[in-house]
Design an enzyme around this catalytic site. Structure first.
Site, PDB file in Angstrom:
ATOM      1  N   ARG A 136     -10.290  72.821  47.793  1.00 50.24           N
ATOM      2  CA  ARG A 136     -10.060  71.373  47.715  1.00 50.24           C
ATOM      3  C   ARG A 136     -10.412  70.760  49.068  1.00 50.24           C
ATOM      4  O   ARG A 136      -9.810  71.089  50.092  1.00 50.24           O
ATOM      5  CB  ARG A 136      -8.613  71.055  47.353  1.00 50.24           C
ATOM      6  CG  ARG A 136      -8.366  69.549  47.183  1.00 50.24           C
ATOM      7  CD  ARG A 136      -6.977  69.261  46.677  1.00 50.24           C
ATOM      8  NE  ARG A 136      -6.795  67.810  46.487  1.00 50.24           N
ATOM      9  CZ  ARG A 136      -6.264  66.979  47.380  1.00 50.24           C
ATOM     10  NH1 ARG A 136      -5.827  67.463  48.547  1.00 50.24           N
ATOM     11  NH2 ARG A 136      -6.142  65.691  47.119  1.00 50.24           N
ATOM     12  N   GLY A 137     -11.415  69.889  49.062  1.00 50.98           N
ATOM     13  CA  GLY A 137     -11.960  69.338  50.293  1.00 50.98           C
ATOM     14  C   GLY A 137     -10.959  68.749  51.253  1.00 50.98           C
ATOM     15  O   GLY A 137     -10.940  69.120  52.441  1.00 50.98           O
ATOM     16  N   PRO A 138     -10.122  67.830  50.821  1.00 47.78           N
ATOM     17  CA  PRO A 138      -9.207  67.203  51.775  1.00 47.78           C
ATOM     18  C   PRO A 138      -8.262  68.184  52.456  1.00 47.78           C
ATOM     19  O   PRO A 138      -7.775  67.920  53.559  1.00 47.78           O
ATOM     20  CB  PRO A 138      -8.422  66.210  50.898  1.00 47.78           C
ATOM     21  CG  PRO A 138      -9.329  65.913  49.759  1.00 47.78           C
ATOM     22  CD  PRO A 138     -10.047  67.203  49.484  1.00 47.78           C
ATOM     23  N   THR A 174      -8.871  71.671  53.238  1.00 47.82           N
ATOM     24  CA  THR A 174      -9.399  72.720  54.135  1.00 47.82           C
ATOM     25  C   THR A 174     -10.853  72.550  54.549  1.00 47.82           C
ATOM     26  O   THR A 174     -11.359  73.331  55.351  1.00 47.82           O
ATOM     27  CB  THR A 174      -9.277  74.111  53.455  1.00 47.82           C
ATOM     28  OG1 THR A 174     -10.128  74.126  52.293  1.00 47.82           O
ATOM     29  CG2 THR A 174      -7.846  74.419  53.060  1.00 47.82           C
ATOM     30  N   ARG A 175     -11.550  71.531  53.990  1.00 45.20           N
ATOM     31  CA  ARG A 175     -12.986  71.471  54.248  1.00 45.20           C
ATOM     32  C   ARG A 175     -13.329  71.377  55.729  1.00 45.20           C
ATOM     33  O   ARG A 175     -14.238  72.047  56.217  1.00 45.20           O
ATOM     34  CB  ARG A 175     -13.595  70.268  53.509  1.00 45.20           C
ATOM     35  CG  ARG A 175     -15.118  70.158  53.748  1.00 45.20           C
ATOM     36  CD  ARG A 175     -15.747  68.968  53.032  1.00 45.20           C
ATOM     37  NE  ARG A 175     -15.138  67.717  53.458  1.00 45.20           N
ATOM     38  CZ  ARG A 175     -14.430  66.924  52.660  1.00 45.20           C
ATOM     39  NH1 ARG A 175     -14.239  67.275  51.408  1.00 45.20           N
ATOM     40  NH2 ARG A 175     -13.900  65.807  53.120  1.00 45.20           N
ATOM     41  N   GLY A 228     -18.327  63.112  36.332  1.00 42.68           N
ATOM     42  CA  GLY A 228     -18.285  63.628  34.975  1.00 42.68           C
ATOM     43  C   GLY A 228     -17.160  64.616  34.791  1.00 42.68           C
ATOM     44  O   GLY A 228     -16.346  64.855  35.683  1.00 42.68           O
ATOM     45  N   GLU A 246     -13.526  75.102  37.988  1.00 41.44           N
ATOM     46  CA  GLU A 246     -14.309  76.176  38.610  1.00 41.44           C
ATOM     47  C   GLU A 246     -13.596  77.523  38.532  1.00 41.44           C
ATOM     48  O   GLU A 246     -14.212  78.550  38.228  1.00 41.44           O
ATOM     49  CB  GLU A 246     -14.604  75.814  40.070  1.00 41.44           C
ATOM     50  CG  GLU A 246     -15.642  74.724  40.222  1.00 41.44           C
ATOM     51  CD  GLU A 246     -15.810  74.283  41.665  1.00 41.44           C
ATOM     52  OE1 GLU A 246     -15.244  74.944  42.556  1.00 41.44           O
ATOM     53  OE2 GLU A 246     -16.501  73.282  41.911  1.00 41.44           O
TER      54      GLU A 246
END
Length: 785
Positions: free
Chosen positions: A58-60, A62-63, A91, A125
C-alpha cells in the site's frame, strides 16, 4: 525567495534525471552480467517470466521508505522487479500491464502494513497471487513481509484487517470478500519476515538474500540430453554434507571428457539453495592460458566476477592487483555461507588465488573445483588460525569414473536418435561405437551428434547404415577432433621425456606391468618415476595392481599423435603389417625407436596356441636391423633372426621374443645395451642354441623372463649375468633344477598350479620342487594351464 525556489526545482529535476540514468545503466548491466549476488552463468529472467519479483504494497504506508529501499536494493542485486503503484490504478479489474506482471512474475512479496486491507488493489492482487501459485506446480512462491502488523492481524484473528475488509462488503459483495479473506489467511500462514526487533536495513538484507537463494536454486545450464549418474551424485553429496558448519573443499578429477563439469553442475543445482551466495566460474584454465600478462589480467577478471557474484559489486572496480583481489574476496566472504565452483583448474596457483584458505569463507561454505591435474588436490587449504575447529584436513576428492555401459548407450541414443534406445537395425552398431570409445561421455556426445546430423541429410536407410559403418572404421584412426582437442590439453602440458613415456605406454604397455618398462626407461634416462607420476597427476594413466591402465580414447590419442606427427618417421610401430613393411624396405631410418612384430601390438599373457603365430612369421635379417640404428624396443612373436648380425644393434634395451622352435640360426646376435630379455612362452629347451649368444651380452641384462617356457627342465648358467636383478620362472612346469651359479641378489620366483616359491636370501643352490616330482608331464601341464 523566487531564486531559491527555482534552484531547488532544478536540483529536483536533475536528481530525477540522474535516477533514471542509473536505472537504465543497471538494466543494461544486467543483460551482460548476472546480479552481484547471483550466479554469473545465468542470463536475465528465467524462461516464461518477465519479472523475478513482484512487490505488492500500500503506497501511502511504505512506498517512500521501506518499499523504496527494498526495490532499489533488489535492483542493485540485479533482480528484475515489478513495483506496482496502486494509486494510479483505475477500474475494478486487474488487466493490462498489471495482469501481465502478476502472471509473469516468479516470486511475490506482499508487504503487509496497517492500512493494507483498506486498499482494494492490494486485496485483489494478493488473491490473484494465491490463484497463480496454485496453478504454478511449485514454480512460483509468496514471501510475505509483516511490516508493522502481526501475522495474526493478516490471519483475521484481530479487528485490524477484519474491520477494514468489512467496509468493502457493501460495494463488492460477500463472494469477493470471502475470496480476499481466504487469500490473506493462506498467505499469513506462509513463512516470511516480521519487522519486530529488526531495523529496515537488516530486514531488507534478509529479504534480498532469500530472494537470491530462491532465484539461484538450480540455475546453471545443463546439457539438453542428460543422463545422471545417481551413484556418483549421491557420493559427492555425502562428502559435501551441506548442513555441517565446517568449510570444505572438494576436487572432482578425471581425464578430459569424462564428465567432470556436468557432474559439478548437477551437484551445484541440487545444493545451491542452501547457501547465502553462489558462483560458478567456467573454463578457468582457458581464460588464463595466454601468457603472464593475460594471466594477471585473467585472475583479476575472475576476482571481479567472483566478488560480483557474492555481493561485492560495489568494490570490484577498485581491485588494484591480484593480492588486493584476494584480500577483498576474503573480506566479502568471511561472514557468508557460500558455494563456489571453479571449473577446469590446471595449476595449484589458480586455487590459491581464487579460494586460498578455509578461513576466507563463512561457516558452512563449500568450494568445489574440477581438474584433470591431481597435484591440485594436494594444495594446502587449511586455515593457519588455530581457533578454527573441526576443519577437515586437506581437500576431499572424487574421481569421476567411466559411465556404465547402459547409461553410455542411453546417452548415445539421446543424441543419435533423440530417444532412449537404438532404432531397429542400429542396435549392434550403436553398442560397438559406445564400446569403441570406452564409454567416454564427450566422445559419445560428439560422435552420436555427428551421426545424427550427417544421417539427417541422407534419404535412404542403407546409406545411413554405411555412414555408421564408416564412422566405426574411422574410430580406428583415433579420437574425433573435439575429443582429441580436449585430451591434448593434458598431453601438451608434459615435458619431452614424459611425452616419450606416455607414447610408449599408449603404443605398447597399456594393461602391462610397469616393472620392465621402468627398467628400460631408467637406462634411457627418461626419469620414469617422475614421468609416471606426472602422467598419473594429469589423469592420463592409472596404476592398478602395479600395471598401467589407460582409457581407450587416451591410448588412441597417443597412437594418433604418432601417426599424424611422425607419419614418415615411424617413431613407434605397433601394427604388424606396418612393421614388416618397414623392415622389408631396409632403408636407414634413425627415427624408429620401437617396433612390434606381434599380430596385435601387445603381449600374450597366456600360453600361446599354434594359431597365435599365424601371420607373424617374418624373419629378420642383418640389413633390416642395421637400417634401424636407434631401435630400443623390439617385440616379436614367431620370427627368427637369420644371418650374421656382426654386433650391429647397439642401442636395443628390450627384446621380447616368443620363440616357436628350438633351433637358432643367428650369428653374433649381440645387443650391448640389452637390459630386458623376455622369452616368455617360448618353445625352447635346455640345449637351445640362443643361450650361448645371450650369455655374451649379459653384462647389462637386468631382467630374464622365462615364464611359460614349458619345455625347460633346468635354467641356463648365470655366471656372466652380472647385473641380473629379476628372473621369472612362472609356469615352467617341467623345471627341476635352477643352476647353482645364480647370485643371491637375484629376485626370482617359480609358480606352479597352486603355489609360488620365492628364493630365500643367500640360498644359491640347485633346487628341486616337489610339485615337479612324482607327477606325469601331462598332469603337470594340465594343472599349470
Amino acid at each position: 525567495m523566487g531564486l531559491i525556489a527555482a534552484v531547488a526545482l532544478i536540483a529536483i529535476i536533475l536528481a530525477s534525471m540522474l535516477c533514471v540514468l542509473v536505472l537504465r545503466q543497471l538494466t543494461r548491466t544486467k543483460k551482460s552480467q548476472r546480479s552481484p549476488e547471483a550466479v554469473l552463468s545465468v542470463a536475465d529472467v528465467p524462461p516464461g517470466y518477465e519479472y523475478e519479483v513482484f512487490l505488492n504494497f500500500r503506497g501511502p504506508d511504505t512506498r517512500d521508505n521501506f518499499t523504496d529501499c527494498l526495490y532499489y536494493r533488489l535492483r542493485l542485486a540485479g533482480v528484475h522487479v515489478f513495483r506496482d503503484n496502486e494509486e494510479l490504478r483505475v477500474g475494478e479489474e486487474i488487466r493490462g500491464e498489471l495482469l501481465k506482471a502478476l502472471d509473469k512474475s516468479q516470486i511475490y512479496i506482499p508487504i503487509f502494513s496497517k492500512g493494507y486491507a483498506t486498499s482494494l488493489w492490494c486485496l485483489r492482487e494478493v488473491a490473484h497471487m494465491v490463484e497463480s501459485i496454485s496453478k504454478s506446480e511449485g514454480k512460483k512462491e509468496i514471501l510475505p513481509i509483516f511490516f508493522d502488523v502481526d501475522p495474526d492481524d493478516v490471519k483475521l484473528k484481530t479487528k485490524l484487517y477484519k474491520k477494514a475488509i468489512s467496509k468493502h462488503k457493501k460495494k463488492f459483495g460477500s463472494d469477493a470478500l470471502k475470496r480476499w479473506e481466504d487469500a490473506l489467511v493462506k498467505v499469513a500462514h506462509l513463512k516470511g519476515w516480521e519487522l519486530k526487533g529488526k531495523g529496515h536495513g537488516e530486514l531488507i538484507e534478509l529479504v534480498v538474500r532469500e530472494v537470491l537463494r530462491k532465484l539461484n536454486a538450480g540455475n546453471v545450464d545443463l546439457p539438453e540430453y542428460l543422463v545422471e549418474d545417481h551413484s556418483q551424485i549421491k557420493y559427492i553429496l555425502e562428502k559435501l554434507e551441506v548442513d555441517s558448519d565446517d568449510v570444505r573443499y572438494l576436487g572432482i578429477h578425471g581425464i578430459g571428457g569424462i564428465g567432470k563439469t556436468v557432474l559439478a553442475k548437477v551437484v551445484f543445482n541440487k545444493v545451491s539453495s542452501h547457501f547465502d551466495g553462489v558462483c560458478f566460474l567456467n573454463n578457468i584454465r582457458e581464460s588464463l592460458q595466454h601468457g603472464p600478462k593475460s594471466l594477471q589480467h585473467g585472475l583479476i577478471k575472475l576476482h571481479k566476477e567472483l566478488l560480483a557474484s557474492l555481493g561485492g559489486l560495489g568494490i570490484v572496480d577498485h581491485i588494484k592487483d591480484i593480492g588486493d583481489g584476494m584480500h577483498r574476496i576474503k573480506r566479502v566472504c568471511q561472514t557468508k555461507k557460500v558455494l563456489i565452483v571453479l571449473d577446469d583448474l590446471d595449476k595449484q596457483e589458480q586455487l590459491k588465488k581464487l579460494a586460498g584458505k578455509s578461513d576466507w569463507f563463512g561457516s558452512g561454505s563449500r568450494i568445489i573445483f574440477t581438474t584433470r591435474n591431481l597435484e591440485i588436490l594436494k594444495t594446502q587449504v587449511e586455515s593457519s588460525n588455530e581457533e578454527v575447529l573441526n576443519q577437515p584436513k586437506g581437500i576431499l576428492a572424487h574421481e569421476v569414473h567411466a559411465m556404465e555401459f547402459g547409461r553410455a548407450l542411453e546417452l548415445f541414443c539421446k543424441h543419435a536418435f533423440k530417444r532412449d534406445s537404438p532404432l531397429e537395425g542400429y542396435d549392434h552398431l550403436a553398442k560397438e561405437i559406445v564400446c569403441k570409445v570406452g564409454m567416454l561421455p564427450l566422445a559419445i556426445e560428439v560422435i552420436s551428434s555427428h551421426l545424427y546430423y550427417q544421417g539427417s541429410a541422407l534419404e535412404q536407410h542403407c546409406d545411413n547404415q554405411k555412414l555408421w559403418e564408416d564412422t566405426l572404421k574411422q574410430l580406428d584412426d583415433g579420437p574425433f577432433k573435439d575429443v582429441r582437442d580436449s585430451l591434448m590439453i593434458s598431453y601438451e602440458g608434459l615435458e619431452i621425456k614424459q611425452k616419450e613415456v606416455f607414447l610408449d605406454i599408449a603404443c605398447f604397455f597399456t594393461y602391462e606391468n610397469q616393472t620392465y618398462p621402468i627398467i628400460m626407461w631408467n637406462d634411457c634416462n627418461y626419469h620414469p618415476h617422475s614421468a609416471i607420476n606426472a602422467l598419473h597427476l594429469r589423469s592420463l594413466i592409472k596404476i592398478v595392481d602395479n600395471g598401467f591402465l589407460m582409457h581407450d580414447q587416451v591410448r588412441d590419442l597417443g597412437r594418433q599423435i604418432i601417426l599424424e606427427e611422425y607419419p614418415r618417421k615411424y617413431h613407434r610401430v605397433w601394427i604388424h603389417e606396418d612393421a614388416v613393411n618397414l623392415l622389408k624396405k631396409k632403408e636407414r631410418n634413425e627415427d624408429v625407436k620401437a617396433l612390434s612384430l606381434t599380430s596385435d601390438g601387445c603381449r600374450f599373457n597366456l600360453v600361446p596356441e599354434k594359431s597365435a603365430f599365424d601371420g607373424c612369421n617374418h624373419n629378420i635379417v642383418p640389413k633390416e636391423l642395421a637400417a634401424l640404428p636407434n631401435l630400443r624396443f623390439l617385440q616379436a612373436r614367431g620370427i627368427d633372426f637369420l644371418g650374421n648380425f656382426k654386433n650391429i644393434v647397439s642401442k636395443l634395451y628390450w627384446l621380447s621374443w616368443e620363440v616357436t622352435h628350438n633351433k637358432f640360426y643367428a650369428e653374433n646376435l649381440y645387443f650391448a645395451s640389452l637390459v630386458v630379455l623376455d622369452l616368455s612362452y617360448s618353445n625352447i629347451k635346455d640345449d637351445w642354441g640362443g643361450w650361448s649368444q645371450f650369455q655374451q651380452m649379459s653384462k647389462k641384462l637386468k631382467v630374464l623372463d622365462l615364464t611359460g617356457c614349458v619345455f625347460l627342465t633346468r635354467t641356463p648358467d648365470f655366471s656372466n649375468f652380472l647385473s641380473l636383478e629379476i628372473l621369472r620362472l612362472d609356469w615352467c612346469i617341467r623345471l627341476i633344477t635352477i643352476d647353482c651359479s645364480i647370485d643371491c641378489r637375484i629376485r626370482y620366483q617359480f609358480r606352479m598350479a597352486a603355489f609360488m616359491f620365492e628364493k630365500d636370501e643367500g640360498n644359491a643352490v640347485a633346487t628341486s620342487y616337489e610339485d615337479a616330482a612324482g607327477t606325469s608331464d601331462d598332469e603337470r601341464e594340465r594343472r599349470a594351464l
